[in-house]
Design a protein around this motif. Structure first.
Motif, short mmCIF file in Angstrom:
data_model
loop_
_atom_site.label_atom_id
_atom_site.label_comp_id
_atom_site.label_asym_id
_atom_site.label_seq_id
_atom_site.Cartn_x
_atom_site.Cartn_y
_atom_site.Cartn_z
N UNK A 170 6.59 -26.64 48.76
CA UNK A 170 7.56 -26.04 49.43
C UNK A 170 8.93 -26.55 49.07
N UNK A 171 9.63 -25.86 48.08
CA UNK A 171 10.83 -26.48 47.36
C UNK A 171 11.95 -26.55 48.34
N UNK A 172 11.93 -25.82 49.19
CA UNK A 172 13.11 -25.67 50.46
C UNK A 172 13.06 -27.11 51.09
N UNK A 173 11.79 -27.56 51.45
CA UNK A 173 11.54 -28.76 52.11
C UNK A 173 11.52 -30.03 51.44
N UNK A 174 11.33 -29.56 49.93
CA UNK A 174 10.86 -30.76 48.79
C UNK A 174 9.68 -31.30 49.50
N UNK A 175 8.66 -30.73 49.53
CA UNK A 175 7.39 -31.61 50.17
C UNK A 175 6.20 -30.51 49.25
N UNK A 176 5.27 -31.23 49.22
CA UNK A 176 3.82 -30.71 49.23
C UNK A 176 3.08 -30.69 50.40
N UNK A 177 2.47 -29.52 50.80
CA UNK A 177 1.89 -29.17 52.17
C UNK A 177 0.45 -28.80 51.91
N UNK A 178 -0.22 -29.46 52.78
CA UNK A 178 -1.88 -28.96 52.72
C UNK A 178 -2.28 -28.07 53.69
N UNK B 29 -11.63 -26.36 47.58
CA UNK B 29 -11.11 -25.04 48.27
C UNK B 29 -9.87 -25.20 49.29
N UNK B 30 -9.25 -26.31 49.32
CA UNK B 30 -8.12 -26.47 50.32
C UNK B 30 -6.89 -26.06 49.56
N UNK C 142 -24.05 -55.50 66.38
CA UNK C 142 -23.27 -54.18 66.63
C UNK C 142 -21.94 -54.45 67.26
N UNK C 143 -22.08 -55.41 68.42
CA UNK C 143 -20.74 -55.32 69.18
C UNK C 143 -19.69 -56.06 68.14
N UNK C 144 -20.04 -56.95 67.32
CA UNK C 144 -18.88 -57.77 66.56
C UNK C 144 -18.43 -56.95 65.12
N UNK C 145 -19.10 -55.72 64.98
CA UNK C 145 -18.68 -54.82 63.94
C UNK C 145 -17.75 -53.74 64.30
N UNK C 146 -16.44 -53.77 64.53
CA UNK C 146 -15.77 -52.59 65.16
C UNK C 146 -15.89 -51.52 64.15
N UNK C 147 -15.59 -50.36 64.65
CA UNK C 147 -15.77 -48.98 64.18
C UNK C 147 -14.77 -48.95 63.07
N UNK C 148 -14.86 -48.47 61.93
CA UNK C 148 -13.86 -48.12 60.81
C UNK C 148 -13.12 -47.08 61.42
N UNK C 149 -11.61 -47.23 61.21
CA UNK C 149 -10.84 -46.33 61.47
C UNK C 149 -11.15 -45.19 60.40
N UNK C 150 -10.55 -43.97 60.90
CA UNK C 150 -10.81 -42.70 59.85
C UNK C 150 -9.82 -43.12 58.77
N UNK C 151 -10.42 -42.42 57.60
CA UNK C 151 -9.54 -42.68 56.29
C UNK C 151 -8.29 -41.92 56.44
N UNK C 152 -7.11 -42.61 56.12
CA UNK C 152 -5.94 -42.00 55.96
C UNK C 152 -5.59 -41.29 54.54
N UNK C 153 -5.83 -40.11 54.31
CA UNK C 153 -5.74 -39.43 53.14
C UNK C 153 -4.14 -39.61 52.74
N UNK C 154 -3.98 -40.16 51.30
CA UNK C 154 -2.63 -40.14 50.88
C UNK C 154 -2.53 -39.57 49.42
N UNK D 258 -0.29 -25.69 58.94
CA UNK D 258 0.23 -26.88 57.91
C UNK D 258 -0.85 -28.17 58.70
N UNK D 259 -1.60 -28.60 57.73
CA UNK D 259 -2.47 -30.08 58.14
C UNK D 259 -1.77 -31.07 57.90
#
Length: 311
Positions: free
Chosen positions: A253-261, A247-248, A29-41, A268-269
């Motif tokens: 947003x064309x003014x910022x040239x971005x997609x926002x969740x 359901x998210x 258990x000590x030798x298995x570090x916790x996995x970092x949270x997934x980064x959604x891309x 804004x998340x």
């Protein structure tokens, strides 16, 4: 004595084995570090769409995905309605004799293709192969019950009723029966609750509320289906709105040239993109849609393309 010694030794061996097992477990258990949270891309898929030789896309205003995984693109060029398969291959196209200038595109629960046309001031309904089933509007800009002034987008109720944002000229939302009969309308120019400065996009959430992208006021306004104001979410320019399969809510947003969740409370998340022409960059992202696998498609007006993104 021999039996007692044997039993004693057996107990000692069992105790040692239990101790080793316990220590090994603890060390493991000590030798298995916790996995970092997934980064959604959102990972772009370059050159996904395959156009025939000689064909080009004009300004891409909207995109929608059918239940058969067909991708419908609405653009301001020849054959303004183009249908692609899930691999990006063109299947069929139409609309030169019907569409003035492409804007909004939605599919209802029966797979019919609905468009808003800011050139001919019409709302049209097609079957999946391009047969015109319903046309609303006179072909000229107007503010009457059977007229539009550059309508922008559509959303659908659970009983076949539909809602149209009549945005550029009339600054209102209209509710129609499935037959096309006008049932109700609301909205006037302004910045107060229930008023609009270019209602540009509209979707219905799982609670049956209508979310209207009040573009130039840089906010989303939320209404019930009778037009009663419920809430306002400010802080972005909502050109396009779409829900993913969970359901998210996502915003183009064309003014910022971005997609926002956004979160369920309208905060804004996460943001993706910047102005540019490379994969993953945007040049006026206008409207967007998800397929059932979670792939995102974004239509760009100035970029003259639709980009596919994998989650």
């Amino acid at each position: 004595m021999t039996l007692r010694i044997a039993i004693l030794r057996l107990k000692q061996l069992i105790a040692v084995a239990l101790c080793v097992t316990s220590m090994g477990s603890m060390l493991g258990q000590a030798s298995e570090p916790k996995s970092p949270p997934a980064i959604e891309e959102l990972k772009p898929v370059p050159n996904f769409f395959k156009l025939p030789v000689g064909s080009t896309l004009g300004a891409c205003s909207a995109v929608a995905i059918s239940t058969q995984d067909e991708i419908i693109v609405f653009h301001r060029g020849k054959r303004p309605l183009m249908v692609f398969d899930s691999g990006g291959n063109l299947l069929r196209s139409w609309g030169d004799d019907l569409i003035g200038s492409a804007h909004g595109l939605r599919l209802d629960k029966d797979g019919h293709i609905w468009t808003t046309d800011v050139g001919s001031h019409r709302v049209m309904k097609f079957n999946s192969h391009g047969k015109l089933l319903l046309s609303l509007g006179t072909g000229k800009a107007g503010a009457g019950d059977h007229e539009f002034n550059k309508p922008t987008d559509l959303a659908f109720g659970s009983h076949g009723e539909f809602f149209v944002t009549d945005g550029y000229g009339n600054t209102r939302v209209l509710k129609f029966a499935p037959s096309g009969k006008l049932l109700h309308q609301w909205g006037t120019p302004g910045k107060r609750d229930g008023e609009f400065n270019l209602p540009h996009s509209i979707v219905m959430d799982r609670q049956g509320r209508l979310l209207v992208g009040d573009r130039e006021n840089e906010r989303i306004q939320i209404f019930d289906q009778s037009g009663h104001w419920l809430a306002t979410w400010p802080g972005f320019a909502p050109y396009g709105l779409a829900f993913d399969q969970s359901g998210q809510l996502y915003v183009a947003d064309a003014r910022a040239n971005q997609v926002i969740r956004l979160t369920a409370d309208g905060d804004v998340e996460k943001r993706w993109g910047r102005k540019g022409s490379e994969p993953g960059e945007f040049d006026l992202p206008h409207m967007l849609a998800f397929d059932k696998l979670g792939n995102l498609f974004v239509a760009e007006v100035n970029g003259r393309r639709v980009q596919k993104f994998q989650p």
